[in-house]
Write a protein that holds these residues in place. Sequence first.
Motif, PDB file in Angstrom:
ATOM      1  N   GLN A   1      26.897  74.725  28.455  1.00 48.65           N
ATOM      2  CA  GLN A   1      27.289  74.544  29.774  1.00 48.65           C
ATOM      3  C   GLN A   1      26.286  74.311  30.655  1.00 48.65           C
ATOM      4  OE1 GLN A   1      30.917  76.870  31.245  1.00 48.65           O
ATOM      5  NE2 GLN A   1      31.639  75.478  29.431  1.00 48.65           N
ATOM      6  N   LEU A   2      25.076  73.812  29.938  1.00 44.19           N
ATOM      7  CA  LEU A   2      23.757  73.348  30.532  1.00 44.19           C
ATOM      8  C   LEU A   2      23.553  72.633  31.803  1.00 44.19           C
ATOM      9  CD1 LEU A   2      20.363  74.923  28.677  1.00 44.19           C
ATOM     10  CD2 LEU A   2      21.799  76.048  30.512  1.00 44.19           C
ATOM     11  N   PRO A   3      22.968  72.496  33.022  1.00 42.09           N
ATOM     12  CA  PRO A   3      23.479  70.682  33.813  1.00 42.09           C
ATOM     13  C   PRO A   3      22.591  69.959  32.930  1.00 42.09           C
ATOM     14  CG  PRO A   3      22.663  73.216  35.285  1.00 42.09           C
ATOM     15  CD  PRO A   3      22.976  73.587  33.818  1.00 42.09           C
ATOM     16  N   PRO A   4      22.356  69.352  33.818  1.00 42.81           N
ATOM     17  CA  PRO A   4      21.528  68.165  33.437  1.00 42.81           C
ATOM     18  C   PRO A   4      20.445  68.908  34.491  1.00 42.81           C
ATOM     19  CG  PRO A   4      23.068  67.129  34.769  1.00 42.81           C
ATOM     20  CD  PRO A   4      23.505  68.472  34.835  1.00 42.81           C
ATOM     21  N   VAL A   5      19.348  67.543  33.693  1.00 44.20           N
ATOM     22  CA  VAL A   5      17.843  67.788  34.214  1.00 44.20           C
ATOM     23  C   VAL A   5      17.180  67.947  35.822  1.00 44.20           C
ATOM     24  CG1 VAL A   5      15.591  67.621  34.463  1.00 44.20           C
ATOM     25  CG2 VAL A   5      16.818  68.240  32.105  1.00 44.20           C
ATOM     26  N   GLY A   6      16.960  68.795  36.954  1.00 42.81           N
ATOM     27  CA  GLY A   6      17.196  68.219  38.070  1.00 42.81           C
ATOM     28  C   GLY A   6      18.114  69.743  38.832  1.00 42.81           C
ATOM     29  N   MET A   7      18.992  69.786  37.887  1.00 38.59           N
ATOM     30  CA  MET A   7      20.009  71.123  38.472  1.00 38.59           C
ATOM     31  C   MET A   7      19.337  72.077  38.734  1.00 38.59           C
ATOM     32  SD  MET A   7      23.256  68.971  38.187  1.00 38.59           S
ATOM     33  CE  MET A   7      24.703  69.877  38.676  1.00 38.59           C
ATOM     34  N   GLU A   8      19.944  73.394  39.670  1.00 42.29           N
ATOM     35  CA  GLU A   8      19.278  74.989  38.946  1.00 42.29           C
ATOM     36  C   GLU A   8      20.223  75.002  37.969  1.00 42.29           C
ATOM     37  OE1 GLU A   8      19.820  78.945  41.592  1.00 42.29           O
ATOM     38  OE2 GLU A   8      21.040  77.441  41.849  1.00 42.29           O
ATOM     39  N   GLY A   9      19.509  75.904  36.880  1.00 44.21           N
ATOM     40  CA  GLY A   9      19.888  76.246  35.845  1.00 44.21           C
ATOM     41  C   GLY A   9      19.326  75.719  34.368  1.00 44.21           C
ATOM     42  N   SER A  10      19.141  74.796  34.633  1.00 51.02           N
ATOM     43  CA  SER A  10      18.761  73.287  33.478  1.00 51.02           C
ATOM     44  C   SER A  10      17.921  73.698  32.435  1.00 51.02           C
ATOM     45  CB  SER A  10      18.558  71.653  34.054  1.00 51.02           C
ATOM     46  OG  SER A  10      17.711  71.606  35.256  1.00 51.02           O
ATOM     47  N   ASN A  11      17.563  72.916  31.250  1.00 46.42           N
ATOM     48  CA  ASN A  11      16.925  73.396  30.999  1.00 46.42           C
ATOM     49  C   ASN A  11      16.107  71.419  30.038  1.00 46.42           C
ATOM     50  OD1 ASN A  11      14.833  73.772  28.131  1.00 46.42           O
ATOM     51  ND2 ASN A  11      16.495  74.704  27.180  1.00 46.42           N
TER      52      ASN A  11
END
Length: 323
Positions: free
Chosen positions: A79-89
């Motif tokens: 449940q990692l968010p897309p790149v550009g959002m907080e907490g992304s990889n």
Amino acid sequence: MPLATGTEAETEKPEQAAPAKGALARFLDSDILYSFLHSKVTIVSAIVTFAFFFGALFAPLIAPHDPFDLASLSILDSQLPPVGMEGSNPSYLLGTDDQGRDILSGILYGARISLAVGFFSVALAAVVGVLLGLIAGYVGGKVDAIIMRIAEVQLTFPAILIALLVDGVARALFGNLDRERFAFWILVFSIALSFWVQFARTVRGSTLVERNKEYVQAARLIGIPPFLIMIRHVLPNVVGPVLVIATINLGLAIITEATLSFLGVGIPPTQPSLGTLVRIGNDFLFSGEWWIAMFPGLALAILVLAVNLLGDWLRDALNPKLR
């Protein structure tokens, strides 16, 4: 009037006939290519469709991760968010699902299954429909009546209902475990069973016109068997609309497969298609992880729209009344 001298007669030679154009030259000078190059929507649709086919075909080489490799998955990456959002990889451009699988890789592998189901189901429906349409139109009589009555009954059942019926029969005969093993081909058969009618009705109508023409009568006079007349002579003259129907039905087959997978009677979760990915993401849609369902659903919509636009262009390009 004075007669022409020998020298003048030799110089007044008839013009030589222009050499016949090759297949490539005829294609480059055709109305179809001209129509394609002067339609920006069609060009964009073709590029998008080719990109999906290329990505699906070479998914193991293009995908940044292998969603089927359990050893490479980690629940910590779920449940990692897309790149550009907080907490992304950065390793997961479109984020991950609840199992830690990369969404982008899942779309590439899912598109491979969705396109394969659509292609094989449309191919099977075309073979069955064209063959039955040729027989009904050429033979006529009771054979024509029986085939067309079956087709009319078939039209009363929607594709989803037929697929659910076939899936229920497969579960009763093989059980859940064996059904999942053959889920791909069961899905192909159920979708093809819904789409053959359009091919049969179209080919039958064209065959009714072609069978009374001179070349068919000449083939009968010299003793060619009816089956060879249908395959060698009639089929090449009625196959034009089949390509248009196949292109449009490809998009419909992909949508049907996605619907069945979303309902849980299509491709099993161990081999996720685009519809399966949307179904998995739907469980997390209202909990904030919108990307799990959004990106596969968006990819599905773009793919079907591009294929349908290509089918609409091909239908107009092959219509002599619109040239």
